[in-house]
Design a protein around this motif. Structure first.
Motif, PDB file in Angstrom:
ATOM      1  N   ALA A  94      10.386   6.644  -9.571  1.00 34.62           N
ATOM      2  CA  ALA A  94      10.495   7.838  -9.017  1.00 34.62           C
ATOM      3  C   ALA A  94       9.422   8.995  -8.599  1.00 34.62           C
ATOM      4  O   ALA A  94       9.655  10.056  -8.800  1.00 34.62           O
ATOM      5  N   ASP A  95       8.061   9.108  -9.520  1.00 36.65           N
ATOM      6  CA  ASP A  95       8.137  10.147 -11.125  1.00 36.65           C
ATOM      7  C   ASP A  95       7.300  11.301  -9.442  1.00 36.65           C
ATOM      8  O   ASP A  95       6.501  10.649  -8.732  1.00 36.65           O
ATOM      9  N   ALA A  96       6.800  12.232  -9.185  1.00 37.21           N
ATOM     10  CA  ALA A  96       6.071  13.463  -8.660  1.00 37.21           C
ATOM     11  C   ALA A  96       4.809  13.341  -9.837  1.00 37.21           C
ATOM     12  O   ALA A  96       4.889  13.551 -10.418  1.00 37.21           O
ATOM     13  N   LEU A  97       3.580  13.469  -8.344  1.00 33.66           N
ATOM     14  CA  LEU A  97       2.342  13.335  -8.481  1.00 33.66           C
ATOM     15  C   LEU A  97       2.080  14.010  -7.829  1.00 33.66           C
ATOM     16  O   LEU A  97       2.399  14.583  -6.682  1.00 33.66           O
ATOM     17  N   GLY A 109       0.646  -1.046  -0.124  1.00 30.67           N
ATOM     18  CA  GLY A 109      -0.073   0.039  -0.121  1.00 30.67           C
ATOM     19  C   GLY A 109       0.943   1.379   0.295  1.00 30.67           C
ATOM     20  O   GLY A 109       0.235   2.326  -0.050  1.00 30.67           O
ATOM     21  N   GLU A 110       2.236   0.662   0.294  1.00 28.12           N
ATOM     22  CA  GLU A 110       3.087   2.460  -0.037  1.00 28.12           C
ATOM     23  C   GLU A 110       3.622   2.719  -1.011  1.00 28.12           C
ATOM     24  O   GLU A 110       4.627   3.263  -1.575  1.00 28.12           O
ATOM     25  N   ALA A 111       2.239   2.658  -2.493  1.00 30.23           N
ATOM     26  CA  ALA A 111       2.580   3.259  -3.539  1.00 30.23           C
ATOM     27  C   ALA A 111       0.995   3.283  -4.157  1.00 30.23           C
ATOM     28  O   ALA A 111       0.506   3.374  -4.210  1.00 30.23           O
ATOM     29  N   ILE A 155       4.648   3.892  -9.050  1.00 29.20           N
ATOM     30  CA  ILE A 155       4.784   5.320  -9.092  1.00 29.20           C
ATOM     31  C   ILE A 155       5.575   4.840  -6.930  1.00 29.20           C
ATOM     32  O   ILE A 155       4.294   5.231  -5.781  1.00 29.20           O
ATOM     33  N   ARG A 156       6.360   5.481  -7.064  1.00 26.39           N
ATOM     34  CA  ARG A 156       6.778   5.520  -5.016  1.00 26.39           C
ATOM     35  C   ARG A 156       7.823   6.648  -4.992  1.00 26.39           C
ATOM     36  O   ARG A 156       9.554   6.445  -5.596  1.00 26.39           O
ATOM     37  N   ARG A 157       7.874   7.327  -4.794  1.00 27.07           N
ATOM     38  CA  ARG A 157       8.853   8.559  -4.024  1.00 27.07           C
ATOM     39  C   ARG A 157       9.708   8.134  -3.381  1.00 27.07           C
ATOM     40  O   ARG A 157       9.832   7.439  -2.696  1.00 27.07           O
ATOM     41  N   GLY A 198     -11.679   0.662  -4.863  1.00 26.03           N
ATOM     42  CA  GLY A 198     -11.683   0.264  -4.032  1.00 26.03           C
ATOM     43  C   GLY A 198     -10.720   0.571  -3.153  1.00 26.03           C
ATOM     44  O   GLY A 198     -10.285   1.901  -2.463  1.00 26.03           O
ATOM     45  N   GLU A 199      -9.742  -0.067  -2.517  1.00 30.11           N
ATOM     46  CA  GLU A 199      -8.735  -0.233  -1.231  1.00 30.11           C
ATOM     47  C   GLU A 199      -7.149   0.527  -2.748  1.00 30.11           C
ATOM     48  O   GLU A 199      -6.588   0.975  -1.567  1.00 30.11           O
ATOM     49  N   MET A 200      -7.372   0.816  -3.383  1.00 30.54           N
ATOM     50  CA  MET A 200      -6.116   0.248  -4.183  1.00 30.54           C
ATOM     51  C   MET A 200      -5.960   2.492  -5.007  1.00 30.54           C
ATOM     52  O   MET A 200      -6.661   3.194  -4.650  1.00 30.54           O
ATOM     53  N   LEU A 201      -4.958   3.127  -5.021  1.00 35.78           N
ATOM     54  CA  LEU A 201      -4.575   4.235  -4.957  1.00 35.78           C
ATOM     55  C   LEU A 201      -3.979   3.737  -6.261  1.00 35.78           C
ATOM     56  O   LEU A 201      -2.954   3.341  -6.603  1.00 35.78           O
ATOM     57  N   VAL A 202      -4.570   4.875  -7.355  1.00 38.42           N
ATOM     58  CA  VAL A 202      -4.185   4.416  -8.846  1.00 38.42           C
ATOM     59  C   VAL A 202      -3.928   5.542  -9.074  1.00 38.42           C
ATOM     60  O   VAL A 202      -5.141   6.720  -8.881  1.00 38.42           O
ATOM     61  N   THR A 203      -3.253   6.661 -10.208  1.00 37.14           N
ATOM     62  CA  THR A 203      -3.476   7.820 -10.850  1.00 37.14           C
ATOM     63  C   THR A 203      -4.736   7.747 -12.185  1.00 37.14           C
ATOM     64  O   THR A 203      -4.966   6.874 -11.991  1.00 37.14           O
ATOM     65  N   THR A 204      -4.419   8.781 -11.457  1.00 43.65           N
ATOM     66  CA  THR A 204      -6.441   9.177 -12.825  1.00 43.65           C
ATOM     67  C   THR A 204      -5.689   8.845 -13.971  1.00 43.65           C
ATOM     68  O   THR A 204      -5.249   9.095 -13.991  1.00 43.65           O
ATOM     69  N   PRO A 205      -7.424   8.950 -14.866  1.00 47.06           N
ATOM     70  CA  PRO A 205      -7.032   8.376 -16.585  1.00 47.06           C
ATOM     71  C   PRO A 205      -6.204   9.385 -16.715  1.00 47.06           C
ATOM     72  O   PRO A 205      -5.661   8.972 -17.889  1.00 47.06           O
ATOM     73  N   ALA A 206      -6.090  10.854 -16.948  1.00 45.08           N
ATOM     74  CA  ALA A 206      -6.021  11.874 -17.390  1.00 45.08           C
ATOM     75  C   ALA A 206      -4.097  11.738 -16.777  1.00 45.08           C
ATOM     76  O   ALA A 206      -3.562  11.822 -18.276  1.00 45.08           O
ATOM     77  N   ARG A 207      -3.833  11.231 -15.399  1.00 47.22           N
ATOM     78  CA  ARG A 207      -2.672  11.311 -15.318  1.00 47.22           C
ATOM     79  C   ARG A 207      -1.980   9.995 -16.029  1.00 47.22           C
ATOM     80  O   ARG A 207      -0.949  10.294 -16.448  1.00 47.22           O
TER      81      ARG A 207
END
Length: 309
Positions: free
Chosen positions: A120-123, A78-80, A105-107, A132-141
């Motif tokens: 390591a891209d900046a978000l 969960g750390e990404a 992507i994990r800083r 759900g439970e997952m962090l995801v980049t938005t469709p645009a990103r």
């Protein structure tokens, strides 16, 4: 930080989001946690195969881009943030092969492992959402990243599908790019976005459109509704030009292997001809080996219809 919960227009599979298959069996599990919580016994864990460190997939579960994304999420504990193909799969994008690596992507970390690419891209905060439970980049990103990372033609295929399946507009991708000036790949991304059409319903349709445009023909419209003499829509065409009543149709394998589809194709072609439409049919071999022949045939039909080509 609280991220917005989002769901795409297409229903995602339960195995991808919850980790359970349709029979209620955990499809993807963190091994040590499943044992500690009593979710599985050591004997039960033998029915799984190890995919990543402490991440196991049930032997009966189909491995897909979506299940690979969930496995990568569990591997990162969960750390990404899921990105690239993984994010596209979570957002419901089709046509992503299971052989594509999951992307996170994990800083501050770029330690990749077999099957998982870590960046390591900046978000920016509004470029991440929760599915759900997952962090995801938005469709645009997600589109912004894939448009920079992939070769142009493959990027157009994936972004066509991403836009089609999520309602994303090409202008939204350009908006993200405007906030990341100086990033690598922006010139390639601009080229990609100029070709994106959310109406495309498959990679071969995208490839056909690119062949026509690069052959010097006017950009065709996608998913054209065809009306009968009473004004009722009875079919949709892959590509074409309404003004000159010229259509281009890609014939996939199902057009030849499915008897009912083949019968409908014959009847449909007859009705189109009766209404004055000219149809140029294209198949996979022509796209691979003779794209110039496709362009020549279409140009000839357009010229006969009065188009200035």
């Amino acid at each position: 930080m609280r991220y917005p919960q989002t769901r795409n227009s297409r229903r995602l599979s339960s195995a991808g989001l919850s980790g359970f298959d349709d029979g209620g069996i955990p499809a993807t599990v963190p091994g040590s946690e499943a044992l500690r919580d009593g979710q599985l016994t050591r004997h039960g864990l033998r029915t799984y195969r190890r995919l990543h460190r402490d991440v196991y997939v049930h032997r009966s579960a189909e491995l897909t881009a979506l299940s690979r994304a969930r496995a990568a999420w569990l591997w990162a504990d969960g750390e990404a943030v899921l990105a690239g193909f993984s994010a596209a799969a979570v957002h419901g994008t089709r046509w992503i092969g299971v052989g594509e690596s999951a992307t996170l992507i994990r800083r501050g970390s770029r330690r990749s492992v077999d099957g998982i690419e870590v960046r390591a891209d900046a978000l920016l905060p509004d470029e991440v959402c929760r599915v759900g439970e997952m962090l995801v980049t938005t469709p645009a990103r997600t589109a912004f990243d894939l448009g920079r990372w992939l070769p142009v033609d493959r990027a157009v295929e994936v972004l066509d599908s991403l836009c089609h399946d999520t309602g994303l507009r090409p202008a939204e991708i350009s908006s993200v790019a405007g906030r990341h000036r100086g990033e690598r790949g922006l010139a390639s991304l601009r080229d990609v976005v100029s070709f994106v059409d959310p109406g495309a319903e498959s990679p071969p349709e995208t490839r056909t459109r690119l062949v026509l445009i690069r052959g010097g023909l006017p950009a065709p419209e996608t998913q054209i509704p065809i009306e009968d003499r009473r004004g009722r829509v009875f079919a949709r065409a892959d590509l074409g030009w309404r003004r000159w009543k010229v259509l281009v149709e890609y014939d996939g394998e199902h057009h030849w292997s499915d008897e009912r589809q083949r019968t409908w194709d014959i009847e449909r072609m007859e009705r189109l001809a009766e209404l004055g439409w000219v149809v140029v049919r294209v198949n996979a071999e022509q796209l691979r080996r003779r794209p110039q022949v496709i362009v020549a045939r279409v140009r000839d039909r357009l010229r006969q219809a009065g188009a200035p080509v």
